[in-house]
Each structure stands twice: as structure tokens, then as C-alpha cells.
Design a protein around this motif. Structure first.
Motif, PDB file in Angstrom:
ATOM      1  N   ARG A 208      41.057  34.058  39.600  1.00 58.92           N
ATOM      2  CA  ARG A 208      41.347  33.546  40.928  1.00 58.92           C
ATOM      3  C   ARG A 208      42.763  32.979  41.019  1.00 58.92           C
ATOM      4  O   ARG A 208      43.037  32.132  41.852  1.00 58.92           O
ATOM      5  N   SER A 209      43.633  33.411  40.108  1.00 59.20           N
ATOM      6  CA  SER A 209      44.983  32.859  40.170  1.00 59.20           C
ATOM      7  C   SER A 209      45.697  33.429  41.393  1.00 59.20           C
ATOM      8  O   SER A 209      45.287  34.437  41.968  1.00 59.20           O
ATOM      9  N   ASP A 210      46.774  32.757  41.797  1.00 64.23           N
ATOM     10  CA  ASP A 210      47.463  33.132  43.025  1.00 64.23           C
ATOM     11  C   ASP A 210      47.901  34.585  43.028  1.00 64.23           C
ATOM     12  O   ASP A 210      47.733  35.290  44.014  1.00 64.23           O
ATOM     13  N   TYR A 211      48.480  35.015  41.901  1.00 57.65           N
ATOM     14  CA  TYR A 211      49.018  36.372  41.934  1.00 57.65           C
ATOM     15  C   TYR A 211      47.906  37.404  42.001  1.00 57.65           C
ATOM     16  O   TYR A 211      48.077  38.478  42.573  1.00 57.65           O
ATOM     17  N   GLU A 212      46.738  37.061  41.460  1.00 57.53           N
ATOM     18  CA  GLU A 212      45.624  38.002  41.542  1.00 57.53           C
ATOM     19  C   GLU A 212      45.077  38.065  42.968  1.00 57.53           C
ATOM     20  O   GLU A 212      44.785  39.137  43.493  1.00 57.53           O
ATOM     21  N   LEU A 213      44.951  36.895  43.591  1.00 54.94           N
ATOM     22  CA  LEU A 213      44.467  36.868  44.975  1.00 54.94           C
ATOM     23  C   LEU A 213      45.469  37.562  45.894  1.00 54.94           C
ATOM     24  O   LEU A 213      45.095  38.294  46.811  1.00 54.94           O
ATOM     25  N   ASP A 214      46.736  37.330  45.604  1.00 58.69           N
ATOM     26  CA  ASP A 214      47.791  37.943  46.377  1.00 58.69           C
ATOM     27  C   ASP A 214      47.672  39.474  46.337  1.00 58.69           C
ATOM     28  O   ASP A 214      47.762  40.158  47.349  1.00 58.69           O
ATOM     29  N   LYS A 366      43.721  38.035  55.486  1.00 55.15           N
ATOM     30  CA  LYS A 366      43.715  37.303  54.219  1.00 55.15           C
ATOM     31  C   LYS A 366      42.383  36.571  54.028  1.00 55.15           C
ATOM     32  O   LYS A 366      41.712  36.716  52.998  1.00 55.15           O
ATOM     33  N   ILE A 370      39.443  37.441  51.240  1.00 62.11           N
ATOM     34  CA  ILE A 370      39.187  36.440  50.199  1.00 62.11           C
ATOM     35  C   ILE A 370      37.754  35.940  50.304  1.00 62.11           C
ATOM     36  O   ILE A 370      37.074  35.720  49.304  1.00 62.11           O
TER      37      ILE A 370
ATOM     38  N   LYS C 135      51.131  44.742  39.243  1.00 67.09           N
ATOM     39  CA  LYS C 135      50.276  43.612  38.873  1.00 67.09           C
ATOM     40  C   LYS C 135      50.136  43.518  37.343  1.00 67.09           C
ATOM     41  O   LYS C 135      50.208  42.448  36.762  1.00 67.09           O
TER      42      LYS C 135
END
Lengths: 465, 258, 381, 262
Positions: A208-214, A366, A370, C135
């Protein structure tokens, strides 16, 4: 491929079963009376021949233990579900375009392109309309085709429904890579079998880190782009926003209803939340579902107030379902009848969904995508053990449970690998836990009689009943 | 006052009679055809050693997994009976590992005799006693020889198949390939002891508690030794024949009851 | 000593002589779970990358406290080894979120606090497109930062470039060896290759390259023996590490001449671009080539790749041998069966436990398979 | 010319003598296995030769098969049991294209071409629940011989079923059904259904091409045969020789083909 050799047994039976249920639930008070005084007592402990196919539905609807207000709410949920099945059947018969989605895919977005949506995976639940061995039948088809018997039976049923020729041919496929091998592999095998259909895969994040959610949010925009390019259709933003409003209404109501189950005595509606969850996998964004959720919330409120006014006695035994629910039967009514055990929280029914942010198109997309990661079963299969430990610990505490029942679904590899860790988590909290080793879709694994024996043994062994 | 516990397993009915004075009687009868008759016979055998007067009522308690829903007497769960039995041997709490025919089950008890945690082995790895039975038959080995064969082995063969039928074929292949009988027997004992040790490890909070091995399998001394080696615990001695542990627990529950 | 013996000796234990020497000089060893852990990144941080395997494991009873017997035996054996302290010679261990069995290794390893105490979970994508590459490059950067912190040597673009060069050389060398397996009498058989993979993934790349060069020279003159009437086969596989298993598959007349095993060609094939952002280059190479079945949308690439390689290496049939209870292997095996049956390419799917068992079974099947191939060939002729 | 085929399985050892000029089977023999494969093959071959007053020198060629094929006492070639079962069944009834074989430890399905050569096959890998051994164990659990169980099963109506698919737990299910008072015929029926179910999958994977035959020891069990026919939606053709001997017959035929270069 609009010419099918056979009728779609799966969809026909689902539509028919839903039709009859809707007829009965049209009069929720009499349906409740019937279940409480006539059908329920006959079915809770036994399966008479005449009730073989309908018994599971009666049990799922509370077998007389839930108020007519909740039945009324469920009727709305079934209306939404029926729309999905009818669309599927329609596409099957007429070849009308339909999109296949996986269950963490924002079906609301796909629907805003004017597509009807069908999720092959849902056969695990739809097959229950054919009786308690419906899921086993589809699983067996998959096994006989030589796919595997180690896949989760949820996915075996999904594949089986395809291999049996029961699914409408898709004109668009949106897959997810839900962090569960089995679900991913189901998508892969289906994709292999539908080579000429435009297919987009959204890579569901592990953490659930930011870059993954992004990345996850970006992939939704890529999906929109993909559909536009490959089908020539455009996203109807007004429609999407309308859906998002329904999703939001649903979210607010469900969050509240789930919270209210902390009350002691708890309202008996956790099972109903479970039914809503199943419907929202494919029908998210339908008005009927929002209405259903709101009515469930109202019924929950009614229960809590009623119990307070009557000074109802506290629950004898508060149970937490620690993982997925059994599809082909239900033993909540049985547990309540014999042990006064009330399921106050379950892994599927209880959920907390983040609200939708309507400030811009971007924010709607978004929050909508999510939100999908918070869906039960999607939520718990992500990430490291801390997620699962945390959820189990907080549920045990917040809902003040006396014991935890884990189904330990046979094909659920990621959950099975947490068995010891979760067992210790319960032990640390001083709460007894039972791991039942059953299969939630395939009744060939452990029969209802055996499940009941295990629960009874567990309750008596730990002095809970 | 006499109390009788009956344990219906997959093959045998075991009965234990206890008196308030501490006398014990045992009966073990294979189940053939009519279960009721076998139960009656086992009860008679057990009761014979613990006489009671005509005017006293005998209390009964039944347990086991083999009853198929026909409980002739009040029923207690197998775990409860095992736990009750273990509490008798370990009044300050302990762990009992019961190696039955199909499943190996473990229970931890608190010092008050309350069950803290239970655990068992799973599918594709199941089969305690039945496993050894089928293997021994395939090898043409008597149960009485197993311990001494184990002692003779210097290089135990590691059986890799979890499934009984495949394991049977695996060992037959190994015998044909010239593997020594004792090495295969040792491998088989190690395999089952390993399963029991796994069950022991599954249980939480097991520090400093005495461990007991029960069930027919614990009759093999070498199995107990292997279990101790693999799990790093020392086993206590039961004061009844390990096959009667459950029935004994049932009898005690009957005696304690109102 | 024949270079082949050296390879076998090195492969027979995880903590081999090279590892010991490397450590005695103060070097750090980082173990990684599968082919998604990039050796280059660890190498660039000055550490020795070591691919985790279950070598030496005899039982799984300790692991079965945490795993069920229906989990794949790679996960059970390696966890068992971990619980027994067999990885304590490593300074760190890197897990990946590739499949359910593997990702729960991280959880159970950490929960039991088995050595080594430095543990890292690297997330990996499950699709193979340009976005996933971006990614994954980020995943790799984070891994590099972590390993660099542990070794005290920051991974820079330059150091990573030179690591990539070293590993590319290894890929070219092993590619040469694979070329030599195209010969009518293939230079090496599958069993030798298996030992080689295990050696190369557990020693410093420079020394690995030296061994490779020596091996290439040796087998050029003195190839592995070939059974009479050998049937050339292609091995598609997920994880296969037991040399006895490979030998059983190669029993009778069967001869493996190429593979997509995730320890073999599935690990070594395709070079990394030596231009531009090295993280991006690594990510591109890993995700865009025909990869492991975890990349769900890449099955078409994999099928075409297997078919093309099998044809190029003149194979008469395809063997798919995967671990029992491997979910992705099972689905992949099904797809292969559908595809190759459609194309009339002889195909057999087998399952095995990581170590031991079933040698008799597999021999019978392989024998029947080679007979089947002979029958089909005769019918076609 | 006389050829010998020998098939040493996990439960029985079989041998067959074949006369290539007459294209006829001379005689066959079946014995339970002894301690080692070598001893079994020795015994079955010697007994068969003695019975037909032949000496080893009269045999032009030998082929052995089955798990004990590398232990044959005569110098011989080896063929996998899959090829042997395929050829044996084909020779016994040349219409056959698909053969389902349920053996002691494994079950398999094979497809053969127009000359009896195997072109595709599938075997059970992971689970033993569809094998003859399981039938034996379960028959013993209800105190029946295999033929008794088969006969009883034919009278069953399918009132109960065995849901468990693991052989160990199947046995427990059977015991419980028995104690719950279900009749022998119903339990037998359930056992046969459960085993047939596991075999059906193999046949489906290899693909059903007519005609279909069933071989191996279990083919003598009419309950399984009928169960499978019903499940697969086809009827099996009859083999003209003992279906348990297909492996040995096939091996003898291979010996002849090898020697005579056919």
C-alpha cells in the motif's frame, strides 16, 4: 459467437432462483413469518429432498432469525444482482456486447462505457442456485479438463462455468492480478481461451505504499485509454459520476452498519452484509445496491435501538468469522439455534470503505479504484502478515468476540500459509480459534455434518457452550 | 459408584471403568458389523474388573470419532476426554499428543485443566496408525518387530511421499531396489514421529509443560524416542495403556459429572 | 579435476568454497528467492548474490508448522532450512511477492525470526508492459538503496552498469553453451546444466565466468555421453533444482537440450541493455522477455518462445515439469497442453516434489513419452 | 517363432507366450508378486515355460515391462507398460483407439493409432485415489472381497456418496457410513463411484476416441466399468483376452516386432 449449443445452465438457474426469491421477498413480512415459523425450523438442521436447492438461500437469508426489515433491504440487493444476471443471460442469448471483469476491477468505470459487466469468477456464488453441489459440479469440470485441483475452488468454479459453455462471450476483458495465484491463473487461462478479445490487465498492487497506489490509479487511466482506443466507445462521465454517488451512498451506509455490529447484543445482520458484498463485486454503482445498503443500515439501527429499549440480554457467544464464508451452505442459524452463537463480524461482511471524493474527475477515479482495494478478500490478500494480524486483532477486540472460526479454505494458499501466525494471534488475545479445513465452494471436501461436528466439538471443548 | 468411559475409534471400541475408590478396568473390542454389540462387549470387559452393587447406578460417557451420529450415551468431544485424561497425569498442566489412526492431535492444558490450544495434522499428510499399519503390511513386518528393526538401522531412508498409497509404492520400490528393511522401517517411524513433532510445534505457549504421547502409536518405544529427538521435549509416562487415554478421560468426566 | 566435477561439488552445498572465501575476506552474502531478485543490484552493492534453493534439505516437518502440506515443496523445504539455521551464513535475504507460496516465506521467516535477521520484501509486477517496467525499476531502486545501506556501498549508475556488463558476459557465455546443445550430439545434457545453474547462482560472477569458459572448452572436445537413439526434448519448467529429478527425466533415451526453467534459460536468457538508466534496463529485460508464469499476460510470449526454441534446438517433444501444488505451474501446464495438442507437438506434463520420490513413476512416463514420440515420428514419415 | 512378454507390476506378475507365425497367444500366467521383482519374474516365467514344456532356448525374443522390467531373468528388451498395454489391447481388439487402464498404484488413459502404437497418454500423478489399491483398502474396510464389493455395488442406487477424495479419509468415510447403518450395496456403490470419478478425469484429458476399452485388474469389476461408461457417455468394447494380461501380451508382441523388424 452468439450462437450457443446449450442454454447457459448457470445463468438460467440464477435468474430463475432470483426471480422466485424476489417474488417471495416482495412481501417481506410474510416471508419472514414463513421462514421463522414454517420453513426455518424444517431446514436449519435437515435437508429434506424438496428443499435441496432452496435450502441454502433460506439459510443465507437468516432462516427466520432476521427481521423483515432486513429482508426488504436484501430484496433491493437481489434486484441489483438480478440485473447483472439478466444482462449476462441476454448477452449469452443475443450476443449483445458484454465485458468480463475480474472482481477488483472498477466495474463502475467499465459500465460507464455503456457495457454490461459480467465477472466469470462469480460462478462460485451463482452456482449455489443449482443446489449445494453446484460449486462442486463446476469445480469438477475444471479438474477433469486437467487444469488443476490445487486452484482455489472459487476460481475452479469460474473456469468450470466457462468450460461448461455457460458464459456469454466477452467483447472486452479487464483482468486483475489480485495477489492470489489462483485468481490470476483463472484470468490467464480465460485469456488463453478468448484470444481475439481486447484484454487489459490491471496490475493490482501487493503493498500500500504511495508509489504502488499511484501505479494502481494510473492503470485505471490506462484502462480508460485502452477501452476508448480498442472499442471506439467513450467514457460517459455523467454516468460515472452518478455511479460513484451510488457507490458513495453504499459505502457510507455499509461502514455504519458494520460498526453497529459492535453492539452487545449485536444485530444479526452480518450475513446480510456478506450478501451485499457479493453483489457489489459486479454491480457496484447501481442505485438499488445503494438503497439496499441504506435499508440494511436502518434495520441495524432498528435492532440496536430495539435491543436497548427492551434491555435484551447480552449475546451468549460472539463469533468472528476469520476468513471467507462458506458459499454452499450456511450454519449461522444452526449455531444460533443450538448454541446462541451470533456471528458479530466476518472477514467478508464487515468492511471499511474509504469515501469517494467528488472534487474532480481525477479524484473520482482515484477514490473509486482505491476503494476496490478495500473490498473484502481483496483487502486481506494483499501485503505482508501484519495486515492480516492487524485486522484479526482489531476485530477480536472491537467486536468483543468470544471465539474465531476460520474456514481455512482448501485452495487458499496465502491464507493457509498464515494459519500458525493467525492461530498464535488468537492465542495471544486469549481467544480460542477453530480452523475447519473445509472448502467454501466445493462440498465434496467436508460435508455440512462434519462441519457442524467440528464446531460443536470446538464449542464444548473450550467450554464456550 | 462406577463410571464407564467408551471411546469409539475407527476400528476398535475401548472402554474404561473406574470406581470412586480408584479401581480401573479396561476393555478393547474390534468393531465388527453391529457397533452396539461391540460397545456392549467392551463395556462388559471393562466393568468386570470394577464390580458394583446392584443398587448403584453406573454413569456412562461416550467419545470418539467413529460413532456416526449414534451416541448411545452422553457424549463428550474427543479433545475434552484427552484433556481430562491428561489433567489426571499432569495436574499442573501439560501437553498431550494423541497419535490416532488417521489424525495426530495435540492439546495444551493449563494448570487448571483448561484447554489452551489444540492442533492437528492436515490433508495429504494425514494417517498416523493407519499409515504404519499399511506400510508394515506391505513390508511384511509384524508390529512387534518394529522397535528392534528401528534400532538396527544405521541409515534411515527418508520417505518422501505424504500420500499413503504412494508411500506404499515408494517403499516397495525401495525394498526391490535392495534397501534394507530396517532402514525403511526407521524412515517410517521418523516420518510419523516428525508429524507428531510438527503437531507439538503448532501448539502455542508450550514452554515448560510436560508432554505426553498417547494413542496406539505411542506403544512403539522408538517412535517416542524419535519424537523426543525431533521435538526436543521429554515425554512423561502415562499411567494407563496409551490406547485407553480417551476412554479413561471419558470415564473421569462421567465420574466428575452430576 | 574435470571441471564438471568441480561444478557438481560446488552445487552440492549452498555454502560452497567460493562463498566461504568471499566471506572470509569480509564480503557480505545476500540470498534471493527467485529470478525476480536481480543479481546485478546485489553485486553492484559489493555483495555476493546467492539464489535460494533447498539443497541438502531432507524433511519439511519444521516448516509444516507454518505451511500446509498442500503448499509447494520449494517453500516448505527452504523454510525448513531457514528454521534449521542453514541460511545463517547469509548476511541478508531478499524475498519477492512473485507467488503466494514465495511471498509467505517472507512472513513466516520473519515471524520465526530465522537467520539471517536482515530481510527485505521486494514487490514485483505481475504484468509485462512498459508501465510495469517503470514500476519495477522503482522496486529495484528501493532494493538497491536497502542493500547499499547494508553493505555500506551505495549502488550508483556506474557500479550497476559494470555489474550488468559482468552478468551480460555470463549470459553470452551460457548462451554459447546452449548453442553447443544444438549439435547432433549435444555438448551437455540437462543434468550437467542443472549443476551449472546452481553453481553460477551461488558464486561470484567473475569466477562463474571463468568456470563457464573452462567448461565450454572441455565439453567442446569431450561432450557429455548421449544415450543411444536419444530423443531430444525441451524442458519447460518452473522451479527444478533436484539433480536426481533431472536425471530421472533424462533417463532412458530422453535428452534435454534446451529449457525455460526458471533456474536455467528462464533465468539466464536475454541480455540487459548497457545503455541508459540501468534500473530501467534491468526492469525491461526481466519483464519484457518471455518470463515466468507469474507474468500473467505473457503466456503468449512464453508459448511462442518455447515453440521457437524447441524448433531451433531440433526437439521432438516438450516436457513440462513443475512442482506439485504450484498453482501457477498447474495453470501454465494446462495452457501448454491445450496449445501443443492443437499443434500436434508431443507434450507431457509432470509434477514433482522438490526433493525425492517418484523416480520410478517419472522413468515410466518418460520412457512411454519417448516411445510415443517414436511412434508419432514413424507415422509422420 | 515364440516370443515371451513379462509384466511385473506392483501387485501381480504376468507373462505371456506368443506365436508370431500363427499370430496367436500360446498361453499366459499370472501370479501375485514375491518379495523382489527378480524373484517374481523368475517364477512367472519358469512356471509358464514349464506348463507349456518349453525351455528358455526356444524363446526367440523377450520383452519385459512394468515397474520390475529391469529385473527380468531372461535377456530382454524393455518397453514401458503404457506402450505394452496399448499394443496388447489393440491386438486383442483392433477397433480400439482409447484404452483406460486402472492398475494397482496408478491409472492411465492412452490413445493408440491404427497399428496399436501409443500416440498420447495421461497418468495420475498427484493422487492415488483412483487406483486399484484404494479399492482394495476400501473393500477390506467393509469386509468384502473385490468381486463381492463389485456385485454389491451393482445393486446400489446411489443413496449415499463418499465426498472425501483422499484415500485415507475415504476409508474413514466408509467406516462411518457403515456404522450409520447404510447397506453394503449402497456403500459399495459409493466407493465405486468415487474411484470412477477420479479415473474419468484422465480419460477426458487424453480425449475419448472410439472404440474405448478398459484394461487392468480393475476392468474385471463390473461396477467400476458401468460407472465409467455412464460418466464418459460411451460403452466399452470387449477385449478378447484377459484384460489383466494386456501388459504381458503387449510385451510379447513388442518382442516379436523388434526381432522381426516390423
Amino acid at each position: 459467437m452468439d450462437q450457443h449449443q446449450h442454454p447457459s445452465v448457470l445463468l438460467e438457474t440464477s435468474v430463475k432462483a432470483n426471480e422466485s426469491l424476489l417474488k417471495i421477498l416482495k412481501y417481506p413480512r410474510s416471508a419472514h413469518f414463513l421462514m421463522k415459523h414454517v420453513v426455518g425450523p424444517m431446514l436449519i438442521d435437515h435437508t429434506p429432498k424438496w428443499a435441496n436447492t432452496s435450502r441454502t438461500a433460506v439459510l443465507k437469508l437468516g432462516a427466520g432469525y432476521v427481521d423483515y426489515r432486513a429482508l426488504e433491504a436484501i430484496r433491493w440487493c437481489l434486484v441489483a444482482a438480478q440485473k447483472g444476471y439478466v444482462a449476462g443471460l441476454d448477452a449469452f442469448k443475443t450476443g449483445k456486447p458484454i465485458a468480463w471483469t475480474d472482481w477488483m476491477i472498477p466495474c463502475d468505470i467499465v459500465r460507464a462505457f455503456g457495457y454490461d459487466v459480467y465477472c466469470p469468477t462469480t460462478a462460485f456464488a451463482a452456482s449455489a442456485a443449482q443446489g449445494p453441489d453446484g460449486g462442486a459440479r463446476y469445480s469438477a469440470i475444471t479438474e477433469e479438463a486437467g487444469v488443476s485441483d490445487v486452484l482455489c475452488s472459487v476460481d475452479k468454479a469460474g473456469l468450470g462455468s466457462y468450460l461448461a459453455g455457460d458464459l456469454p462471450h466477452p467483447s472486452l476483458v479487464v483482468n486483475g492480478t489480485h495477489p492470489c495465484d489462483s485468481a490470476r491463473m483463472q484470468c490467464m487461462v480465460l485469456e488463453y481461451h478468448t484470444p481475439d478479445v481486447p484484454t487489459f490487465t490491471m496490475d493490482t498492487p501487493y503493498g500500500r505504499s504511495d508509489y504502488e497506489l499511484d501505479r494502481w490509479v494510473k492503470s485505471a487511466w490506462e484502462l480508460i485509454d485502452f477501452i476508448e482506443k480498442n472499442t471506439g466507445r467513450n467514457l460517459d462521465w455523467a454516468k460515472l459520476e452518478e455511479s460513484a454517488r451510488y457507490v458513495h451512498r453504499y459505502t457510507v451506509a455499509i461502514n455504519e452498519a458494520a460498526e453497529l455490529h459492535r453492539a452487545n447484543p449485536a444485530p444479526p445482520l452480518m450475513g446480510m452484509l456478506n450478501l451485499l458484498w457479493r453483489t457489489r463485486l459486479t454491480e457496484a454503482g447501481r442505485e438499488e445496491l445503494a438503497i439496499s445498503a441504506e435499508k440494511i443500515r436502518d434495520a441495524t439501527h432498528w435492532y440496536v435501538e430495539q435491543n436497548a429499549r427492551k434491555k435484551a440480554p447480552k449475546d451468549k457467544l460472539r463469533v468472528l468469522f476469520g476468513d471467507q464464508g462458506v458459499v454452499w451452505t450456511d450454519f449461522q442459524a444452526w449455531m444460533y439455534k443450538h448454541y446462541g452463537a451470533r456471528v458479530v463480524a466476518d472477514y467478508i461482511g464487515r468492511a471499511y470503505y474509504p469515501p469517494v471524493d467528488f472534487s474532480s474527475k481525477e479524484s473520482i477515479i482515484k477514490t473509486l479504484v482505491i476503494e476496490k482495494l478495500y473490498l473484502s478478500m481483496i483487502r486481506q490478500s494483499h501485503g505482508t502478515m501484519e495486515l492480516n494480524i492487524g485486522e484479526t486483532e482489531s476485530l477480536m477486540e472491537e467486536y468483543a468476540v468470544d471465539c474465531v472460526l476460520f474456514n481455512n479454505n482448501a485452495g487458499c494458499k496465502h491464507n493457509l500459509a498464515l494459519k500458525k501466525i493467525l492461530s498464535d494471534t488468537c492465542s495471544r488475545a486469549g481467544i480460542p480459534a477453530l480452523f475447519m479445513d473445509l472448502d467454501i465452494v466445493d462440498n465434496r471436501y467436508l460435508s455440512e455434518r462434519e462441519i457442524q461436528a467440528r464446531i460443536a466439538n470446538f464449542f464444548t471443548t473450550y467450554g464456550l457452550a | 459408584m462406577r463410571s464407564i468411559g467408551i471411546d469409539i475409534g475407527s476400528r476398535y471400541v475401548k472402554a474404561v471403568a473406574v470406581s470412586n475408590g480408584g479401581d480401573k478396568g479396561f476393555g478393547c473390542v474390534p468393531i465388527r458389523g453391529d457397533m452396539k454389540a461391540s460397545v456392549k462387549k467392551a463395556i462388559c470387559e471393562a466393568a468386570a474388573a470394577v464390580p458394583s452393587s446392584l443398587f448403584e447406578k453406573t454413569k456412562y460417557r461416550m467419545t470418539g470419532t467413529g460413532h456416526a451420529g449414534k451416541t448411545l450415551y452422553p457424549f463428550s468431544s474427543p479433545s475434552q476426554c484427552l484433556a481430562r485424561s491428561a489433567f489426571e497425569f499432569a495436574p499442573n498442566g501439560g501437553i498431550i499428543i494423541d497419535a490416532g489412526a488417521m489424525v495426530i492431535e495435540g492439546i495444551i492444558l493449563s494448570h487448571k485443566g483448561k484447554i489452551i490450544d489444540t492442533g492437528k495434522n492436515e490433508r495429504c499428510s494425514a494417517g498416523g496408525g493407519r499409515f504404519i499399519e499399511i506400510m508394515a503390511k506391505a513390508l511384511g513386518v509384524e508390529f512387534s518387530q518394529i522397535d528392534s528393526l528401528f534400532e538396527k538401522s544405521s541409515n534411515p531412508y527418508a520417505i518422501t511421499s505424504g500420500c499413503i498409497v504412494f508411500a506404499e509404492s515408494e517403499i516397495v520400490t525401495q525394498v526391490n531396489a535392495g534397501k534394507k528393511l530396517e532402514d525403511i522401517v526407521a524412515g517410517m517411524i521418523t516420518l510419523i514421529a516428525g508429524k507428531a513433532a510438527t503437531v507439538c510445534d503448532i501448539l502455542t505457549e508450550k514452554e515448560e509443560r510436560p508432554v505426553f504421547l498417547s494413542g496406539g502409536l505411542s506403544k512403539f518405544k522408538t517412535l517416542q524416542k524419535e519424537f523426543e529427538r525431533l521435538s526436543g521435549v521429554k515425554c512423561g509416562k502415562l499411567s494407563v495403556d496409551p490406547i485407553f487415554t480417551s476412554a479413561y478421560g471419558a470415564a473421569l468426566i462421567a465420574r466428575d459429572g452430576k | 579435476m574435470d571441471i564438471r566435477d568441480k561444478i557438481i561439488t560446488t552445487a552440492s552445498t549452498l555454502e560452497n568454497e567460493y562463498v566461504k572465501t568471499f566471506r572470509s575476506k569480509g564480503g557480505k552474502v545476500f540470498a534471493g528467492v527467485c529470478t525476480f531478485t536481480p543479481a546485478e543490484v546485489i553485486h553492484a552493492a559489493g555483495a555476493l548474490p546467492l539464489r535460494i534453493r533447498g539443497t541438502g534439505s531432507k524433511a519439511t516437518d519444521k516448516a509444516e508448522v507454518y505451511y500446509s502440506p498442500t503448499h509447494c515443496s520449494f517453500a516448505r523445504h527452504t523454510l525448513n532450512q531457514g528454521l534449521s539455521g542453514h541460511f545463517s551464513f547469509c548476511d541478508g535475504i531478499i524475498f519477492v511477492s512473485s507467488c503466494d507460496h514465495a511471498r509467505r516465506l517472507y512472513d513466516n521467516w520473519g515471524y520465526t525470526d530465522s537467520p539471517p535477521s536482515v530481510r527485505y520484501m521486494m514487490t514485483v509486477p505481475h504484468v509485462g508492459n512498459e508501465q510495469a517496467v517503470i514500476k519495477y525499476a522503482e522496486d529495484l531502486r528501493r532494493l538497491a538503496a536497502f542493500v547499499g545501506e547494508q553493505t555500506g556501498k551505495t549502488v550508483t549508475a556506474d557500479s550497476l552498469h559494470s555489474s550488468i556488463k559482468a552478468y551480460n558476459e555470463q549470459r553470452r557465455l551460457i548462451g554459447k553453451l546452449y548453442e553447443m546443445r544444438k549439435r547432433p550430439h549435444p555438448a551437455v545434457k540437462g543434468t550437467t546444466m542443472l549443476y551449472l545453474w546452481q553453481t553460477l547462482t551461488a558464486i561470484p560472477v567473475e569466477e562463474g565466468n571463468a568456470i563457464l569458459k573452462e567448461l565450454i572448452e572441455t565439453v567442446d572436445q569431450n561432450p557429455d555421453p548421449m544415450p543411444e537413439g536419444a530423443v531430444r526434448l525441451f524442458l519447460a519448467s518452473t522451479h527444478l533444482e533436484d539433480p536426481e529429478r533431472m536425471a530421472a527425466v533424462e533417463s532412458g533415451r530422453a535428452l534435454i537440450v534446451n529449457d525455460t526453467s526458471c533456474f536455467g534459460n528462464g533465468h539466464f536468457s536475454a541480455e540487459v541493455s548497457e545503455e541508459g538508466d540501468p534500473f530501467l534496463a534491468l526492469a525491461q529485460r526481466t519483464l519484457l522477455r518471455p518470463s515466468c508464469p507469474n507474468i500473467v499476460d505473457g503466456f503468449r510470449k512464453r508459448l511462442d518462445n518455447v515453440e521457437a526454441l524447441a524448433k531451433e534446438w531440433n526437439c521432438d517433444g516438450i516436457v513440462f515439469d513443475h512442482l506439485q501444488f504450484c498453482t501457477i505451474g498447474d495453470a501454465e501446464a494446462y495452457i501448454y497442453r491445450q496449445e501443443f495438442t492443437k499443434k500436434n507437438i508431443p507434450y507431457i506434463s509432470l509434477q514433482h516434489e522438490l526433493y525425492g520420490g517418484g523416480a520410478g513413476q517419472v522413468k515410466t512416463r518418460m520412457e512411454a513419452f519417448t516411445e510415443q514420440i517414436a511412434n508419432i515420428k514413424r507415422n509422420n514419415a | 517363432m515364440i516370443y515371451l512378454g513379462c509384466d511385473v507390476g506392483s501387485l501381480t506378475a504376468k507373462a505371456a507366450l506368443y506365436d508370431s507365425e500363427k499370430n496367436q497367444l500360446i498361453d499366459t500366467m499370472l501370479i501375485p508378486v514375491l518379495a523382489t521383482a527378480r524373484a517374481s519374474s523368475d517364477k512367472v516365467i519358469t512356471a509358464l515355460l514349464e506348463k507349456n514344456s518349453l525351455t528358455a532356448s526356444r524363446i526367440t525374443g523377450t520383452c519385459s515391462t512394468g515397474y520390475g522390467r529391469f529385473e527380468c531373468s531372461l535377456p530382454s528388451s524393455e518397453k514401458s507398460e503404457i506402450s505394452c498395454h496399448g499394443l496388447g489391447a489393440f491386438w486383442s481388439n483392433p477397433k480400439v483407439r482409447t484404452i483406460i487402464d486402472i492398475g494397482g498404484q496408478d491409472s492411465k488413459a492412452m490413445a493408440v493409432d491404427e497399428i496399436g502404437m501409443v500416440v498420447n497418454f495421461v497418468m495420475n500423478d498427484k493422487c492415488a485415489a483412483g487406483t486399484g489399491r484404494v479399492l482394495e483398502v476400501l473393500a477390506a474396510a467393509i469386509d468384502c472381497s473385490l468381486p463381492e464389493m463389485a456385485n454389491a455395488a451393482l445393486k446400489g442406487k446411489g443413496k449415499v456418496s463418499i465426498s472425501n477424495r483422499c484415500s485415507v479419509f475415504m476409508e474413514q468415510d466408509v467406516l462411518l457410513l457403515q456404522r450409520a447403518g447404510h447397506s453394503k450395496k449402497e456403500i459399495s456403490f459409493a466407493i465405486n463411484e468415487a474411484v470412477a470419478d477420479r479415473v474419468k478425469g484422465l480419460a477426458k484429458v487424453v480425449g475419448i476416441k472410439r472404440e474405448v476399452a478398459i484394461s487392468g485388474g480393475v476392468s474385471k469389476n463390473p461396477a467400476i466399468v458401468r460407472g465409467l461408461e455412464r460418466k464418459l457417455g460411451c460403452s466399452f468394447v470387449k477385449l478378447n483376452h484377459d484384460p489383466q494380461l494386456m501388459g504381458a501380451i503387449g510385451a510379447a508382441l513388442f518382442a516379436a516386432r523388434t526381432a522381426e523388424g516390423k
